[in-house]
Write a protein that holds these residues in place. Structure first.
Motif, PDB file in Angstrom:
ATOM      1  N   MET A  91      -5.667   7.745   0.580  1.00 51.11           N
ATOM      2  CA  MET A  91      -7.041   7.319   0.346  1.00 51.11           C
ATOM      3  C   MET A  91      -7.821   7.375   1.654  1.00 51.11           C
ATOM      4  O   MET A  91      -7.293   7.030   2.715  1.00 51.11           O
ATOM      5  N   GLU A  92      -9.075   7.799   1.543  1.00 47.82           N
ATOM      6  CA  GLU A  92      -9.948   7.813   2.714  1.00 47.82           C
ATOM      7  C   GLU A  92     -10.698   6.492   2.799  1.00 47.82           C
ATOM      8  O   GLU A  92     -11.295   6.037   1.827  1.00 47.82           O
ATOM      9  N   LEU A  93     -10.663   5.883   3.960  1.00 44.66           N
ATOM     10  CA  LEU A  93     -11.381   4.638   4.191  1.00 44.66           C
ATOM     11  C   LEU A  93     -12.842   4.942   4.530  1.00 44.66           C
ATOM     12  O   LEU A  93     -13.183   6.070   4.897  1.00 44.66           O
ATOM     13  N   PRO A  94     -13.702   3.948   4.410  1.00 44.50           N
ATOM     14  CA  PRO A  94     -15.132   4.187   4.699  1.00 44.50           C
ATOM     15  C   PRO A  94     -15.392   4.678   6.121  1.00 44.50           C
ATOM     16  O   PRO A  94     -16.417   5.320   6.358  1.00 44.50           O
ATOM     17  N   ASP A  95     -14.478   4.408   7.060  1.00 42.84           N
ATOM     18  CA  ASP A  95     -14.707   4.864   8.439  1.00 42.84           C
ATOM     19  C   ASP A  95     -14.168   6.267   8.693  1.00 42.84           C
ATOM     20  O   ASP A  95     -14.188   6.761   9.821  1.00 42.84           O
ATOM     21  N   GLY A  96     -13.673   6.939   7.636  1.00 41.28           N
ATOM     22  CA  GLY A  96     -13.208   8.316   7.780  1.00 41.28           C
ATOM     23  C   GLY A  96     -11.726   8.455   8.037  1.00 41.28           C
ATOM     24  O   GLY A  96     -11.192   9.564   7.976  1.00 41.28           O
ATOM     25  N   ARG A  97     -11.060   7.363   8.337  1.00 42.77           N
ATOM     26  CA  ARG A  97      -9.616   7.418   8.499  1.00 42.77           C
ATOM     27  C   ARG A  97      -8.934   7.383   7.136  1.00 42.77           C
ATOM     28  O   ARG A  97      -9.576   7.164   6.116  1.00 42.77           O
ATOM     29  N   ASP A 142       2.837   7.586   6.476  1.00 38.55           N
ATOM     30  CA  ASP A 142       1.970   8.567   7.124  1.00 38.55           C
ATOM     31  C   ASP A 142       1.906   9.815   6.257  1.00 38.55           C
ATOM     32  O   ASP A 142       2.428   9.846   5.140  1.00 38.55           O
ATOM     33  N   LYS A 143       1.279  10.868   6.738  1.00 36.82           N
ATOM     34  CA  LYS A 143       1.055  12.066   5.923  1.00 36.82           C
ATOM     35  C   LYS A 143       2.347  12.801   5.581  1.00 36.82           C
ATOM     36  O   LYS A 143       2.368  13.641   4.671  1.00 36.82           O
ATOM     37  N   ASP A 144       3.437  12.481   6.285  1.00 37.72           N
ATOM     38  CA  ASP A 144       4.731  13.096   6.015  1.00 37.72           C
ATOM     39  C   ASP A 144       5.638  12.202   5.171  1.00 37.72           C
ATOM     40  O   ASP A 144       6.802  12.551   4.933  1.00 37.72           O
ATOM     41  N   GLY A 145       5.128  11.048   4.734  1.00 35.47           N
ATOM     42  CA  GLY A 145       5.946  10.145   3.951  1.00 35.47           C
ATOM     43  C   GLY A 145       6.800   9.208   4.764  1.00 35.47           C
ATOM     44  O   GLY A 145       7.617   8.463   4.204  1.00 35.47           O
ATOM     45  N   ILE A 182      -2.536  -8.512   4.510  1.00 37.05           N
ATOM     46  CA  ILE A 182      -2.256  -7.324   5.312  1.00 37.05           C
ATOM     47  C   ILE A 182      -3.576  -6.648   5.641  1.00 37.05           C
ATOM     48  O   ILE A 182      -4.415  -6.446   4.761  1.00 37.05           O
ATOM     49  N   ASN A 183      -3.755  -6.306   6.906  1.00 35.38           N
ATOM     50  CA  ASN A 183      -4.914  -5.535   7.325  1.00 35.38           C
ATOM     51  C   ASN A 183      -4.531  -4.061   7.246  1.00 35.38           C
ATOM     52  O   ASN A 183      -3.772  -3.561   8.079  1.00 35.38           O
ATOM     53  N   ILE A 184      -5.047  -3.360   6.220  1.00 31.83           N
ATOM     54  CA  ILE A 184      -4.632  -1.978   6.042  1.00 31.83           C
ATOM     55  C   ILE A 184      -5.105  -1.083   7.180  1.00 31.83           C
ATOM     56  O   ILE A 184      -4.562   0.002   7.389  1.00 31.83           O
ATOM     57  N   SER A 185      -6.088  -1.546   7.931  1.00 28.87           N
ATOM     58  CA  SER A 185      -6.545  -0.771   9.081  1.00 28.87           C
ATOM     59  C   SER A 185      -5.430  -0.560  10.100  1.00 28.87           C
ATOM     60  O   SER A 185      -5.441   0.421  10.843  1.00 28.87           O
ATOM     61  N   ASP A 186      -4.454  -1.464  10.129  1.00 30.11           N
ATOM     62  CA  ASP A 186      -3.344  -1.330  11.062  1.00 30.11           C
ATOM     63  C   ASP A 186      -2.487  -0.110  10.753  1.00 30.11           C
ATOM     64  O   ASP A 186      -1.724   0.348  11.611  1.00 30.11           O
ATOM     65  N   TYR A 187      -2.612   0.417   9.538  1.00 27.04           N
ATOM     66  CA  TYR A 187      -1.778   1.559   9.122  1.00 27.04           C
ATOM     67  C   TYR A 187      -2.589   2.817   8.868  1.00 27.04           C
ATOM     68  O   TYR A 187      -2.085   3.791   8.315  1.00 27.04           O
ATOM     69  N   ALA A 188      -3.852   2.806   9.259  1.00 24.51           N
ATOM     70  CA  ALA A 188      -4.733   3.952   9.039  1.00 24.51           C
ATOM     71  C   ALA A 188      -4.503   5.019  10.114  1.00 24.51           C
ATOM     72  O   ALA A 188      -4.097   4.712  11.233  1.00 24.51           O
ATOM     73  N   PHE A 189      -4.778   6.256   9.746  1.00 20.07           N
ATOM     74  CA  PHE A 189      -4.610   7.363  10.705  1.00 20.07           C
ATOM     75  C   PHE A 189      -5.721   8.381  10.506  1.00 20.07           C
ATOM     76  O   PHE A 189      -6.367   8.435   9.455  1.00 20.07           O
ATOM     77  N   GLY A 199      -1.967   5.993   3.692  1.00 19.31           N
ATOM     78  CA  GLY A 199      -1.037   6.492   2.702  1.00 19.31           C
ATOM     79  C   GLY A 199      -0.233   5.328   2.165  1.00 19.31           C
ATOM     80  O   GLY A 199       0.183   4.452   2.921  1.00 19.31           O
ATOM     81  N   ILE A 200      -0.041   5.290   0.848  1.00 17.29           N
ATOM     82  CA  ILE A 200       0.793   4.258   0.241  1.00 17.29           C
ATOM     83  C   ILE A 200       1.794   4.926  -0.688  1.00 17.29           C
ATOM     84  O   ILE A 200       1.518   5.989  -1.265  1.00 17.29           O
ATOM     85  N   ALA A 201       2.960   4.318  -0.801  1.00 20.38           N
ATOM     86  CA  ALA A 201       4.005   4.853  -1.674  1.00 20.38           C
ATOM     87  C   ALA A 201       4.687   3.688  -2.372  1.00 20.38           C
ATOM     88  O   ALA A 201       4.698   2.566  -1.867  1.00 20.38           O
ATOM     89  N   TYR A 202       5.270   3.985  -3.526  1.00 17.68           N
ATOM     90  CA  TYR A 202       5.878   2.927  -4.330  1.00 17.68           C
ATOM     91  C   TYR A 202       7.235   3.358  -4.849  1.00 17.68           C
ATOM     92  O   TYR A 202       7.423   4.503  -5.279  1.00 17.68           O
ATOM     93  N   CYS A 203       8.178   2.427  -4.811  1.00 14.61           N
ATOM     94  CA  CYS A 203       9.467   2.568  -5.473  1.00 14.61           C
ATOM     95  C   CYS A 203       9.551   1.500  -6.550  1.00 14.61           C
ATOM     96  O   CYS A 203       9.317   0.320  -6.271  1.00 14.61           O
ATOM     97  N   ALA A 204       9.887   1.910  -7.762  1.00 15.08           N
ATOM     98  CA  ALA A 204       9.857   0.984  -8.891  1.00 15.08           C
ATOM     99  C   ALA A 204      11.064   0.063  -8.938  1.00 15.08           C
ATOM    100  O   ALA A 204      11.034  -0.963  -9.602  1.00 15.08           O
ATOM    101  N   GLY A 205      12.136   0.380  -8.257  1.00 17.70           N
ATOM    102  CA  GLY A 205      13.313  -0.472  -8.277  1.00 17.70           C
ATOM    103  C   GLY A 205      14.306  -0.020  -9.327  1.00 17.70           C
ATOM    104  O   GLY A 205      13.951   0.589 -10.346  1.00 17.70           O
TER     105      GLY A 205
END
Length: 209
Positions: A118-124, A158-161, A200-207, A127-133
């Motif tokens: 997802m693109e954030l409003p600041d242009g960064r 990140d962009k490589d998972g 969680i501040n998602i900005s900490d994980y933005a790239f 990436g999020i991923a999920y495992c269902a268990g």
């Protein structure tokens, strides 16, 4: 009410609508082959393995018709000019298989059930991923590079998972995906593996792209 007949043949799908008297009212075909969509210079193709809603597979070919990504996925996106994400549902469940490819069709990541960028409003980007268990009854269990079953939950990637955070649970990603965040509002509510609530501040994980 009219009846509908769906038929798949050699990757094509044919749809016939009949009146109650058995007369054909309409017919149309959805041929196998290129859909007209392109991703990072590659052309999307579709193939109907069977006629039902889950019977279609999408893939990518290059300019010489060589298969780059096989036509077995439900949805293909290109969030970056050197990365492609292909997703396939596990029947009627909301999760399935999500893979990150490079533009040559090499698999960069195939560990997760869900992957979103997802693109954030600041242009960064985030990436999020999920495992269902393992208890989710999905056809494929998430396993890490060592073959170990992965913990249920979301994680930032990140962009490589590559995982950038520990797994967590949250209901806030639906809001994020619908554009429900504005500059400076990057906090989401979450719970860790022990059920402890946190922010969680998602900005900490933005790239950057």
């Amino acid at each position: 009410e009219n009846d509908t007949l769906l038929i798949s043949l050699e990757g094509n799908r044919y749809i016939y609508e009949f009146s109650r008297e058995g007369e054909i009212i309409s017919d149309k075909s959805e041929p196998a082959g290129k859909t007209g969509a392109t991703f990072n210079g590659l052309e999307e193709v579709e193939y109907f393995y069977f006629a039902g809603d889950f019977g279609k597979g999408l893939g990518l070919v290059d300019g010489e018709e060589n298969v780059v990504i096989p036509a077995i996925y439900d949805k293909i996106t290109a969030p970056f000019d050197d990365r492609i994400v292909a997703k396939r549902s596990d029947g009627g469940l909301g999760v399935g298989t999500a893979r990150i490819f490079d533009n040559e069709g090499n698999i960069i990541s195939d560990k997760f059930h869900i992957i979103e960028f997802m693109e954030l409003p600041d242009g960064r980007f985030i990436g999020i991923a999920y495992c269902a268990g393992i208890e989710s009854q999905t056809a494929v269990v998430c396993r890490d590079e060592n073959g170990e079953i992965m913990e249920k939950g979301w994680r930032f990637i990140d962009k490589d998972g590559k995982e950038l955070s520990e797994p967590f649970e949250t209901d806030d990603f639906n809001t994020i995906q619908k554009g429900g965040i504005t500059p400076g509002e990057y906090m989401i509510n979450a719970a860790d593996e022990n059920g402890n609530e946190t922010e969680i501040n998602i900005s900490d994980y933005a790239f950057e792209r």
